[in-house]
Each structure stands twice: as C-alpha cells, then as structure tokens.
Design a protein around this motif. Structure first.
Motif, PDB file in Angstrom:
ATOM      1  N   UNK A  19      -1.057   2.819  -0.698  1.00 31.04           N
ATOM      2  CA  UNK A  19      -0.256   2.277   0.405  1.00 31.04           C
ATOM      3  C   UNK A  19       1.016   3.099   0.572  1.00 31.04           C
ATOM      4  N   UNK A  20       1.230   3.570   1.777  1.00 28.35           N
ATOM      5  CA  UNK A  20       2.469   4.270   2.078  1.00 28.35           C
ATOM      6  C   UNK A  20       3.509   3.276   2.574  1.00 28.35           C
TER       7      UNK A  20
ATOM      8  N   UNK B  32      16.937  -0.096  14.833  1.00 31.68           N
ATOM      9  CA  UNK B  32      16.841  -0.948  13.648  1.00 31.68           C
ATOM     10  C   UNK B  32      15.377  -1.008  13.191  1.00 31.68           C
ATOM     11  N   UNK B  33      15.192  -0.971  11.871  1.00 30.42           N
ATOM     12  CA  UNK B  33      13.845  -1.001  11.304  1.00 30.42           C
ATOM     13  C   UNK B  33      13.761  -2.057  10.207  1.00 30.42           C
ATOM     14  N   UNK B  34      12.598  -2.701  10.118  1.00 27.83           N
ATOM     15  CA  UNK B  34      12.213  -3.430   8.917  1.00 27.83           C
ATOM     16  C   UNK B  34      11.282  -2.475   8.180  1.00 27.83           C
ATOM     17  N   UNK B  35      11.620  -2.170   6.926  1.00 28.13           N
ATOM     18  CA  UNK B  35      10.843  -1.195   6.168  1.00 28.13           C
ATOM     19  C   UNK B  35      10.238  -1.841   4.933  1.00 28.13           C
ATOM     20  N   UNK B  36       8.955  -1.671   4.753  1.00 27.84           N
ATOM     21  CA  UNK B  36       8.258  -2.172   3.571  1.00 27.84           C
ATOM     22  C   UNK B  36       7.997  -0.995   2.642  1.00 27.84           C
ATOM     23  N   UNK B  37       8.506  -1.114   1.407  1.00 28.59           N
ATOM     24  CA  UNK B  37       8.346  -0.071   0.402  1.00 28.59           C
ATOM     25  C   UNK B  37       7.600  -0.667  -0.794  1.00 28.59           C
TER      26      UNK B  37
ATOM     27  N   UNK C 237      14.024  -7.056  -3.294  1.00 27.11           N
ATOM     28  CA  UNK C 237      12.885  -6.666  -4.124  1.00 27.11           C
ATOM     29  C   UNK C 237      11.779  -7.687  -3.891  1.00 27.11           C
ATOM     30  N   UNK C 238      10.554  -7.305  -4.204  1.00 26.56           N
ATOM     31  CA  UNK C 238       9.400  -8.155  -3.896  1.00 26.56           C
ATOM     32  C   UNK C 238       9.494  -9.529  -4.566  1.00 26.56           C
ATOM     33  N   UNK C 239      10.115  -9.603  -5.729  1.00 26.51           N
ATOM     34  CA  UNK C 239      10.210 -10.907  -6.404  1.00 26.51           C
ATOM     35  C   UNK C 239      11.130 -11.879  -5.670  1.00 26.51           C
TER      36      UNK C 239
ATOM     37  N   UNK D 139       0.189  -5.083   1.604  1.00 23.19           N
ATOM     38  CA  UNK D 139       1.425  -5.259   0.831  1.00 23.19           C
ATOM     39  C   UNK D 139       1.534  -6.707   0.336  1.00 23.19           C
ATOM     40  N   UNK D 140       1.251  -7.646   1.243  1.00 24.19           N
ATOM     41  CA  UNK D 140       1.350  -9.071   0.889  1.00 24.19           C
ATOM     42  C   UNK D 140       0.354  -9.441  -0.208  1.00 24.19           C
ATOM     43  N   UNK D 141      -0.875  -8.934  -0.100  1.00 23.53           N
ATOM     44  CA  UNK D 141      -1.879  -9.250  -1.121  1.00 23.53           C
ATOM     45  C   UNK D 141      -1.481  -8.657  -2.471  1.00 23.53           C
ATOM     46  N   UNK D 142      -0.942  -7.439  -2.425  1.00 24.42           N
ATOM     47  CA  UNK D 142      -0.632  -6.756  -3.687  1.00 24.42           C
ATOM     48  C   UNK D 142       0.622  -7.299  -4.371  1.00 24.42           C
ATOM     49  N   UNK D 143       1.698  -7.526  -3.602  1.00 23.49           N
ATOM     50  CA  UNK D 143       2.984  -7.885  -4.204  1.00 23.49           C
ATOM     51  C   UNK D 143       3.285  -9.377  -4.169  1.00 23.49           C
ATOM     52  N   UNK D 144       2.750 -10.074  -3.175  1.00 25.27           N
ATOM     53  CA  UNK D 144       3.047 -11.500  -3.052  1.00 25.27           C
ATOM     54  C   UNK D 144       1.861 -12.374  -3.422  1.00 25.27           C
ATOM     55  N   UNK D 145       0.736 -11.763  -3.687  1.00 25.78           N
ATOM     56  CA  UNK D 145      -0.513 -12.508  -3.946  1.00 25.78           C
ATOM     57  C   UNK D 145      -0.788 -13.461  -2.789  1.00 25.78           C
TER      58      UNK D 145
END
Length: 200
Positions: free
Chosen positions: A1-2, A128-133, A149-151, A192-198
């Motif tokens: 994922x980029x 303006x940007x919302x950026x997902x890293x 941070x994701x947590x 991203x949501x599946x990987x970091x937020x389950x």
C-alpha cells in the motif's frame, strides 16, 4: 500500500476565505479613521496624510473589486495583508514611543492578529489534503495540520465524494472531496482500514 493524498474542501479554510473581504474592509476603515484623526493636527504631515488616504482607498478598492479576494487573488491579498501588518505595527510602535501605551498596545495586538491571518492565508495557497500514510493520517487544520497515529483513529467512513475520520476522544472530521474518488482509491482506503483499524 502506498500513501494516499486526497484533496479536500476544509470548512475552516473556506470560512477564512469568505472573511478575507470583510477583514480588508475593517483594516481600510481603521486606516481611514487614523488618517482623518490627523487631518486637523497642527503638526501633521500632508505626505503622511496622503499616504494613509491612498492606502485606505487602495484597500477599499481591492475589497470591493475582489468579492472573494483570498481565493481569486491570493498573492495580491497577501501583499495587502502585509501592508496592513506593517501599518498597524508602525502606528503601535509610534504610539508607544509617544507615551500613548493603550493605543499603541491596541495597534500592536491588531498587527499580531493580522500577522496570524497572513500566516493562515499563506497556507491556503496550497490545496488542503487528507493524507493516509503507514504511520497515520494527516488532516488539514488551522494553524497547523494535525497528525494522528493509527492507534488514535477509531473509524474511517469513505464515500466517493466525502471522507469522515473518527478519532479517539469523540473527535470527528468530515471533509468533502474536491474530486470524486476513483474505485482504486476507495479500495486503497478500505485496505488501510482493514490493515490498521481491523475495520471490515
């Protein structure tokens, strides 16, 4: 994922853009009042008075001609904002040196307020940007962008035309997107949501 950067419409930025015109009117009015207060002074300089009147008229013309100055003429807007900062700071320092502490302090505070506006409006030159890293999410905000941070993210709800980010502490950020998401971008957000937020 980029990493993924999504151009958004930020409500606070939009309010500031709409307020730009009225703030120029306020500054022009204060400069005009200052000029008129020097009109009957025995030691007033005609050159100084003429410069004040010229500056006030220029700012009024800018505010009248440019309905949405901050968005349509960003560099011109910043130039006049800088002129307003210098004017209020100059009057503030001059008043303090003359022993008029209250008037001087008031003008210096106004200069600082216009300097803050200048800094915020300068940020609006960029989209303006919302950026997902991989480390978290950057959200545009005033005076500085915020990074979570994701947590600290509870949930992300992404639609083709908007994105809502629920952060810990009952904070929620909703942004309309400047352009609709492509299917691949929406799928990447869900990844991203599946990987970091389950999040399913």
């Amino acid at each position: 994922m980029n990493s993924l950067a999504l151009p958004v419409v930020h409500p606070a930025f939009q309010k500031l853009k709409r307020a730009g015109r009225s703030l120029h009117f306020a500054a022009g009015g204060l400069i005009l009042v200052h000029a008129l207060s020097h009109l009957n002074q025995p030691h007033s300089s005609p050159i100084y008075l003429g410069c004040l009147l010229f500056m006030a008229v220029d700012i009024f013309i800018l505010a009248i001609a440019g309905k949405n100055i901050t968005a349509d003429l960003p560099l011109v807007n910043l130039f006049f904002r800088l002129v307003e900062i210098i004017f209020f700071l100059g009057i503030g320092i001059t008043s303090c040196l003359s022993g008029e502490w209250l008037i001087g302090a008031g003008h210096i505070v106004m200069s600082l307020a216009y300097a803050y506006l200048f800094w915020c409006e300068k940020k609006m030159l960029n989209t303006e940007y919302v950026a997902l890293h991989h480390t978290g999410i950057t959200i545009p905000a005033l005076p500085e962008s915020r990074f979570f941070i994701w947590s600290n993210i509870d949930r992300i709800d992404a639609q083709y035309d908007r994105i809502t980010i629920a952060a810990s502490g009952d904070r929620s950020y909703r942004f309309d997107l400047r352009q609709n998401l492509q299917f691949e971008e929406l799928d990447q957000i869900h990844e991203f949501c599946r990987h970091y937020l389950k999040q399913a």
